[in-house]
Design an enzyme around this catalytic site. Structure first.
Site, PDB file in Angstrom:
ATOM      1  N   LYS A  40      -7.547   1.378  -2.731  1.00  0.00           N
ATOM      2  CA  LYS A  40      -7.099   0.888  -1.412  1.00  0.00           C
ATOM      3  C   LYS A  40      -7.198   1.991  -0.354  1.00  0.00           C
ATOM      4  O   LYS A  40      -7.594   1.770   0.790  1.00  0.00           O
ATOM      5  CB  LYS A  40      -5.658   0.384  -1.547  1.00  0.00           C
ATOM      6  CG  LYS A  40      -4.978   0.008  -0.260  1.00  0.00           C
ATOM      7  CD  LYS A  40      -5.575  -1.221   0.390  1.00  0.00           C
ATOM      8  CE  LYS A  40      -4.900  -1.532   1.714  1.00  0.00           C
ATOM      9  NZ  LYS A  40      -5.584  -2.575   2.467  1.00  0.00           N
ATOM     10  N   THR A  51       0.865  -1.182   0.000  1.00  0.00           N
ATOM     11  CA  THR A  51       0.000   0.000   0.000  1.00  0.00           C
ATOM     12  C   THR A  51       0.900   1.230   0.000  1.00  0.00           C
ATOM     13  O   THR A  51       1.658   1.439   0.956  1.00  0.00           O
ATOM     14  CB  THR A  51      -0.889   0.030   1.263  1.00  0.00           C
ATOM     15  OG1 THR A  51      -1.621  -1.187   1.335  1.00  0.00           O
ATOM     16  CG2 THR A  51      -1.849   1.213   1.222  1.00  0.00           C
ATOM     17  N   LYS A  77      -0.122   5.282   8.420  1.00  0.00           N
ATOM     18  CA  LYS A  77       0.390   5.555   7.061  1.00  0.00           C
ATOM     19  C   LYS A  77      -0.774   5.660   6.071  1.00  0.00           C
ATOM     20  O   LYS A  77      -0.865   6.607   5.294  1.00  0.00           O
ATOM     21  CB  LYS A  77       1.340   4.434   6.624  1.00  0.00           C
ATOM     22  CG  LYS A  77       1.821   4.554   5.179  1.00  0.00           C
ATOM     23  CD  LYS A  77       2.419   3.257   4.626  1.00  0.00           C
ATOM     24  CE  LYS A  77       1.382   2.181   4.419  1.00  0.00           C
ATOM     25  NZ  LYS A  77       1.834   1.015   3.650  1.00  0.00           N
TER      26      LYS A  77
HETATM   27  P1  NAD Z   1       5.517  -6.076   7.560  1.00  0.00           P
HETATM   28  O1  NAD Z   1       6.261  -4.958   8.170  1.00  0.00           O
HETATM   29  O2  NAD Z   1       5.112  -7.240   8.402  1.00  0.00           O
HETATM   30  O3  NAD Z   1       6.365  -6.683   6.314  1.00  0.00           O
HETATM   31  C1  NAD Z   1       7.131  -5.910   5.441  1.00  0.00           C
HETATM   32  C2  NAD Z   1       8.396  -6.712   5.126  1.00  0.00           C
HETATM   33  O4  NAD Z   1       9.163  -6.008   4.137  1.00  0.00           O
HETATM   34  C3  NAD Z   1       9.307  -6.885   6.356  1.00  0.00           C
HETATM   35  O5  NAD Z   1       9.570  -8.265   6.559  1.00  0.00           O
HETATM   36  C4  NAD Z   1      10.565  -6.104   5.987  1.00  0.00           C
HETATM   37  O6  NAD Z   1      11.753  -6.672   6.510  1.00  0.00           O
HETATM   38  C5  NAD Z   1      10.529  -6.179   4.471  1.00  0.00           C
HETATM   39  N1  NAD Z   1      11.301  -5.120   3.826  1.00  0.00           N
HETATM   40  C6  NAD Z   1      11.304  -3.786   4.095  1.00  0.00           C
HETATM   41  N2  NAD Z   1      12.127  -3.132   3.253  1.00  0.00           N
HETATM   42  C7  NAD Z   1      12.645  -4.082   2.430  1.00  0.00           C
HETATM   43  C8  NAD Z   1      13.573  -4.029   1.348  1.00  0.00           C
HETATM   44  N3  NAD Z   1      14.112  -2.882   0.952  1.00  0.00           N
HETATM   45  N4  NAD Z   1      13.889  -5.199   0.719  1.00  0.00           N
HETATM   46  C9  NAD Z   1      13.353  -6.375   1.128  1.00  0.00           C
HETATM   47  N5  NAD Z   1      12.463  -6.486   2.154  1.00  0.00           N
HETATM   48  C10 NAD Z   1      12.133  -5.352   2.794  1.00  0.00           C
HETATM   49  O7  NAD Z   1       4.268  -5.416   6.841  1.00  0.00           O
HETATM   50  P2  NAD Z   1       2.915  -6.145   6.359  1.00  0.00           P
HETATM   51  O8  NAD Z   1       1.903  -6.075   7.456  1.00  0.00           O
HETATM   52  O9  NAD Z   1       3.265  -7.441   5.729  1.00  0.00           O
HETATM   53  O10 NAD Z   1       2.448  -5.097   5.241  1.00  0.00           O
HETATM   54  C11 NAD Z   1       3.071  -5.040   3.963  1.00  0.00           C
HETATM   55  C12 NAD Z   1       2.269  -4.084   3.092  1.00  0.00           C
HETATM   56  O11 NAD Z   1       0.930  -4.571   2.965  1.00  0.00           O
HETATM   57  C13 NAD Z   1       2.166  -2.672   3.659  1.00  0.00           C
HETATM   58  O12 NAD Z   1       2.261  -1.756   2.601  1.00  0.00           O
HETATM   59  C14 NAD Z   1       0.797  -2.657   4.313  1.00  0.00           C
HETATM   60  O13 NAD Z   1       0.251  -1.353   4.389  1.00  0.00           O
HETATM   61  C15 NAD Z   1       0.017  -3.564   3.395  1.00  0.00           C
HETATM   62  N6  NAD Z   1      -1.132  -4.275   3.992  1.00  0.00           N
HETATM   63  C16 NAD Z   1      -1.013  -4.888   5.220  1.00  0.00           C
HETATM   64  C17 NAD Z   1      -2.123  -5.583   5.743  1.00  0.00           C
HETATM   65  C18 NAD Z   1      -2.052  -6.297   7.091  1.00  0.00           C
HETATM   66  O14 NAD Z   1      -3.111  -6.723   7.582  1.00  0.00           O
HETATM   67  N7  NAD Z   1      -0.887  -6.461   7.698  1.00  0.00           N
HETATM   68  C19 NAD Z   1      -3.322  -5.645   5.014  1.00  0.00           C
HETATM   69  C20 NAD Z   1      -3.379  -5.037   3.763  1.00  0.00           C
HETATM   70  C21 NAD Z   1      -2.287  -4.365   3.261  1.00  0.00           C
END
Ligand code: NAD
Length: 296
Positions: free
Chosen positions: A166, A91, A241
């Protein structure tokens, strides 16, 4: 051809696990802990982005924010073949989404912005909704992969349209979570049983995902982060965010979104108080404190 999956966090890991059931997947994450969890769940992982994406037919990213998406895609575009399809499921803001679509297109790469809804439970059950922006031919190329991770693939329009959809969805989610938390806070104060609140609201006009699927109080409704000491799930910092993205867009477009603005300010103070890494449903704890302060 293999599919590279970059970002194996709370969402990315269960998505990659489902993808592996049909496709040849290779994962990468910056975090050692995330890599170890992925390997433990049967995902083949690489120790660099370059080796993960080398020879990949598709690259999927699931990263925290626009900044990380921009830097990862800049690196990827140096390595991948021209036929490679890029699918960003993170997102992020619309402007960055359009910018990276543009950058990829200049390198001859097709791209889809495909943020998701459904939370970690939807990711694990492969029932996510994907909101897709990009050329129709790119969305059709992405469809079989997305179908292995979700139930609904919704083409929303050109580059950035998935992010726009979204942002609207998550503004509703932020507001509705606070409304559900307020209902439970009020019910506690007036002596109404929490189970009764759930049984009525989840089948009445107040029903919504925040109540029915992701109830913010423990022991009520389906299992949710409230039953796991508010471990995310969806971190409060990520909700802040998303609410900031929608407020920035509303301001730029002169759209009136007063409840979205108020939800943003409540999540901002919650995160500033040190709760950013807790699940976003934990905001119920802050509301309980507000009530006590008012009563005092
Ligand atoms: P999270 O923080 O659990 O996972 C993100 C991952 O990306 C981490 O493991 C981190 O180490 C990795 N990362 C960060 N920078 C990186 C890079 N440069 N190279 C490689 N890996 C890297 O977050 P999440 O909850 O999995 O959310 C991910 C995305 O999905 C976000 O944009 C969030 O807004 C969106 N989202 C989350 C949910 C939810 O319920 N958690 C639902 C819908 C959308």
């Amino acid at each position: 051809m293999k599919t590279a999956f970059i970002g194996l966090g709370n969402m990315g890991l269960p998505m990659a696990v489902n993808l592996t059931k049909t496709f040849d997947v290779i994962g990468f994450d910056l975090s050692e802990k995330a890599l170890l969890s992925a390997v433990a769940q049967g995902i083949r992982c690489s120790n660099s982005i370059a080796s993960a994406v080398n020879g990949a037919g598709t690259v999927i990213t699931m990263l925290p924010d626009g900044k990380s998406v921009k830097s990862v895609l800049a690196e990827i575009s140096q390595t991948v073949e021209q036929e490679t399809l890029i699918i960003d499921c993170s997102t992020i803001d619309i402007a960055t989404a359009r910018e990276v679509h543009d950058d990829m297109s200049k390198r001859g790469l097709q791209m889809v912005d495909a943020p998701v809804s459904g939370g970690t439970a939807g990711a694990a059950a492969a029932t996510l909704t994907f909101m897709c922006g990009g050329e129709p031919s790119a969305i059709e190329r992405a469809r079989p992969l997305l179908e292995s991770m979700g139930k609904r693939i919704v083409p929303c329009g050109p580059a950035g349209a998935g992010q726009a959809a979204k942002m609207c969805n998550n503004m509703i989610l932020g507001v509705s979570m606070i409304a559900v938390c307020e209902a439970f806070t009020l019910a506690d104060k007036i002596g109404l049983d929490r189970q009764a609140v759930f049984d009525v609201v989840s089948t009445s006009s107040g029903s919504c995902w925040s109540m029915n699927t992701y109830c913010p109080v423990p022991g009520i409704g389906p299992k949710s982060p409230a039953d796991n000491d508010y471990k995310p799930g969806f971190a409060a910092a990520l909700m802040l965010k998303d609410l900031t993205l929608s407020q920035d867009a509303a301001q730029a477009a002169h759209a009136a979104t007063p409840l979205g603005a108020h939800a943003q300010s409540l999540y901002k103070s919650f995160v500033e108080q040190g709760h950013g890494a807790e699940d976003f449903s934990a905001i119920i704890k802050a509301l309980a404190v507000v009530k006590r302060e008012r009563a005092a």
